[in-house]
Design an enzyme around this catalytic site. Structure first.
Site, PDB file in Angstrom:
ATOM      1  N   CYS A   1       0.801  -1.226   0.000  1.00 12.73           N
ATOM      2  CA  CYS A   1       0.000   0.000   0.000  1.00 12.73           C
ATOM      3  C   CYS A   1       0.831   1.272   0.000  1.00 12.73           C
ATOM      4  CB  CYS A   1      -0.965  -0.037   1.169  1.00 12.73           C
ATOM      5  SG  CYS A   1      -1.959  -1.543   1.113  1.00 12.73           S
TER       6      CYS A   1
ATOM      7  N   HIS B   1      -2.459   8.226   5.782  1.00  8.28           N
ATOM      8  CA  HIS B   1      -2.721   6.925   5.152  1.00  8.28           C
ATOM      9  C   HIS B   1      -4.074   6.404   5.631  1.00  8.28           C
ATOM     10  CE1 HIS B   1      -1.773   3.264   3.088  1.00  8.28           C
ATOM     11  NE2 HIS B   1      -1.921   2.535   4.181  1.00  8.28           N
TER      12      HIS B   1
ATOM     13  N   GLU C   1      -0.529   5.262  13.261  1.00 12.81           N
ATOM     14  CA  GLU C   1      -0.220   6.483  12.518  1.00 12.81           C
ATOM     15  C   GLU C   1      -0.478   7.715  13.386  1.00 12.81           C
ATOM     16  OE1 GLU C   1      -2.387   7.067   8.854  1.00 12.81           O
ATOM     17  OE2 GLU C   1      -0.960   8.598   8.221  1.00 12.81           O
TER      18      GLU C   1
ATOM     19  N   LYS D   1      -9.806   8.298   2.266  1.00 13.93           N
ATOM     20  CA  LYS D   1     -10.199   6.894   2.098  1.00 13.93           C
ATOM     21  C   LYS D   1     -11.655   6.659   2.494  1.00 13.93           C
ATOM     22  CE  LYS D   1      -5.769   4.476   2.130  1.00 13.93           C
ATOM     23  NZ  LYS D   1      -4.719   5.437   2.473  1.00 13.93           N
TER      24      LYS D   1
ATOM     25  N   HIS E   1      -9.670   2.317  -0.097  1.00 18.16           N
ATOM     26  CA  HIS E   1      -8.221   2.133  -0.082  1.00 18.16           C
ATOM     27  C   HIS E   1      -7.794   1.491  -1.400  1.00 18.16           C
ATOM     28  CE1 HIS E   1      -4.245   1.304   0.975  1.00 18.16           C
ATOM     29  NE2 HIS E   1      -4.382   0.481   1.996  1.00 18.16           N
TER      30      HIS E   1
ATOM     31  N   PHE F   1       1.784  -3.271   3.939  1.00 19.31           N
ATOM     32  CA  PHE F   1       2.151  -4.595   4.435  1.00 19.31           C
ATOM     33  C   PHE F   1       3.633  -4.810   4.126  1.00 19.31           C
ATOM     34  CE2 PHE F   1      -2.191  -7.027   4.103  1.00 19.31           C
ATOM     35  CZ  PHE F   1      -2.683  -6.253   5.138  1.00 19.31           C
TER      36      PHE F   1
END
Lengths: 427, 83
Positions: free
Chosen positions: A171, A312, A323, A346, A351, A415
């Protein structure tokens, strides 16, 4: 060596269409593109919600690309990326028409990736093998599914003969592609880089895979428009999106020589890895702190010079918390002084996995350019972690606002523990 | 489709329809050379072979497939294979 890098073109493929202003306005006005998934068999899977690009000519020119690359010659992540790249090249006036070639005297290259690439090609081709036999596999299967065929097709279509490569970093792919493309300009290999990512993993296999990880939103199949809710107490996972975001990075000298329109300056990127777990971020946000600090260092900025972070913020419990703790660690003083905002798009477009970083970079640059902050939608009750010393961080809830912006950041985490922070400044 | 019971013109029209439906190729002359005239690349020719095999329920040997270089030649080959 380039003294400054500027952004001279933007393009995207989103569920709100491919027009920059139109899609930005939809985001600014708090619209959502998360719906029950159409035309895909998701029987037995707990999450039926996604943010698809509607298969509708008014939103995306599917017929144009079917004509250009007929018969499954290219996978959908490539087609979304090709449209975004073409629009970015047109926006930067590097081509003068669809399918146009760039000036062959320019030093120009491409760094465009994808998180997963042709996932549905793998699925569909496996079905063919099981049902009809291994000798019935399409000759287009391998070249369509390969991630590097996205930058490959961009080069073929627009005759871009410089360095050409793909990034793969889950991502944070789109953001890493931007950072790597910029380095080509810093090194002096290229004056102009086409950078970003495309993704199209909304399919039976893609949704099933993320359902297996329990990463997708649960409990919103009957009210899908509320499913993606970054920072909200009732969030329950992310909503998968699809699309592409492409930027044109250019040395200031080249941009001036061409008389190009300049959106902003690309100030730098911070890169780190959690070195912790395959999918979970460190709970204390250490990896994110490292990337954000690194980005500030390379951008020669202090925390109080950054007015906005496009987070994010996937709407997953662990990710959002990690985050936010990183943001509070670095920007705590700014939060108290009220001169700082954080938001995530998002909630609106889900996403986009590998494409998220570059689509959000486009949105962040447009925010800076238009002096308008995009909202975090579906924010009803912010989670405790959104407070710093009892003060709620300005998360730009539900409606966009006008703002005075000089320096902005976009974060991406993937990831594998890949962390990226990009910094853009007013030019 | 059963090639045995098809007239030559009917078979050629069916081949052209496969080319149109899968690759957007239209207005193809019966004797147009797939490589020289239509600029069909080698991957697309492999894919065309696959589509034709599926459409007509036949299997073409690789040696024979190399001669499928026009609608005329393809129709003749398919007729021969179907017996």
């Amino acid at each position: 060596m380039a003294s400054k890098i500027v952004v001279t073109g933007l393009g995207w493929s989103t569920p709100f269409g491919c027009d920059l202003d139109q899609a930005f306005d939809a985001l600014f006005n708090g619209k959502t593109a998360t719906f029950r998934t159409q035309n895909i068999n998701l029987d037995g899977l707990y999450c039926q919600v996604s943010a698809q690009i509607p298969r509708n000519e008014a939103i995306f020119p599917f017929e144009k690309w079917q004509k250009e690359l007929p018969g499954n010659k290219a996978s959908m992540f490539t087609i979304f990326g090709l449209e975004a790249a073409e629009r970015a090249l047109l926006d930067a006036k590097l081509i003068d028409q669809e399918g146009g070639y760039v000036d062959q005297n320019l030093k120009i290259g491409v760094v465009v990736g994808s998180g997963i690439g042709g996932l549905e090609d793998h699925f569909n081709t496996s079905q063919v093998i099981l049902e009809k036999g291994a000798n019935r596999v399409s000759a287009f299967y391998v070249p369509a599914a390969l991630i590097n065929l996205l930058p490959g097709h961009i080069a073929i279509r627009h005759k871009i003969k410089g360095p050409n490569q793909s990034q793969v970093a889950a991502c944070s792919t789109g953001a890493i592609a931007i950072a790597d493309g910029a380095r080509m300009i810093v090194e002096g290999r290229c004056d102009i880089m086409v950078v970003g990512a495309g993704e199209a993993s909304i399919g039976r296999l893609g949704i099933a895979g993320f359902c297996a990880l329990r990463a997708l939103a649960s409990g919103y199949n009957d009210n899908p428009q509320q499913a993606s809710r970054p920072f909200d107490k009732k969030r329950s996972g992310f909503v998968m999106g699809e699309g592409a975001g492409i930027l044109i990075l250019e040395s200031e000298e080249s941009a001036k020589r061409r008389g190009a329109k300049i959106y902003c300056e690309y100030l730098g990127a911070g890169l780190s890895n959690d070195a912790y777990h395959m999918t979970s971020p460190c709970a204390d946000g250490a990896g994110a702190i490292a990337a954000i600090s690194d980005a500030l260092y390379w951008s020669k900025k202090t925390p109080n010079q950054v007015q906005y972070i496009n987070a994010h913020a996937t709407s997953t419990g662990l990710g959002d918390a990690a985050e936010m703790s990183a943001i509070k660690f670095i920007f705590g003083d700014c939060i108290e002084k009220n001169s700082f905002a954080v938001s995530s798009i998002k909630g609106a477009i889900g996403h986009m996995l590998g494409a998220a970083g570059s689509v959000e970079a486009v949105a962040t640059i447009l925010s800076l350019h238009k002096q308008k902050l995009l909202p975090t939608i579906n924010l009803e009750e912010p989670d405790e972690f959104a407070y710093h010393n009892d003060k709620l961080i300005n998360l730009v809830p539900n409606n966009g606002i006008e703002a005075s912006l000089d320096c902005v950041m976009s974060t991406s985490f993937g990831f594998g523990g890949h962390n990226v922070a990009l910094v853009f400044g007013r030019y | 489709m059963d090639i045995k019971n098809m007239q030559e013109a009917e078979l050629k029209a069916a081949i052209k329809k496969v080319m149109q439906d899968n690759f957007g190729l239209s207005d193809i002359a019966d004797d147009a050379d797939f490589i020289k005239d239509l600029k069909i690349d080698s991957i697309t020719r492999m894919e065309l072979l696959l589509k034709l095999e599926d459409e007509f329920g036949v299997r073409v040997e690789d040696n024979d497939a190399q001669n499928m270089l026009s609608v005329d030649a393809t129709a003749q080959l398919l007729k021969k294979i179907a017996g």
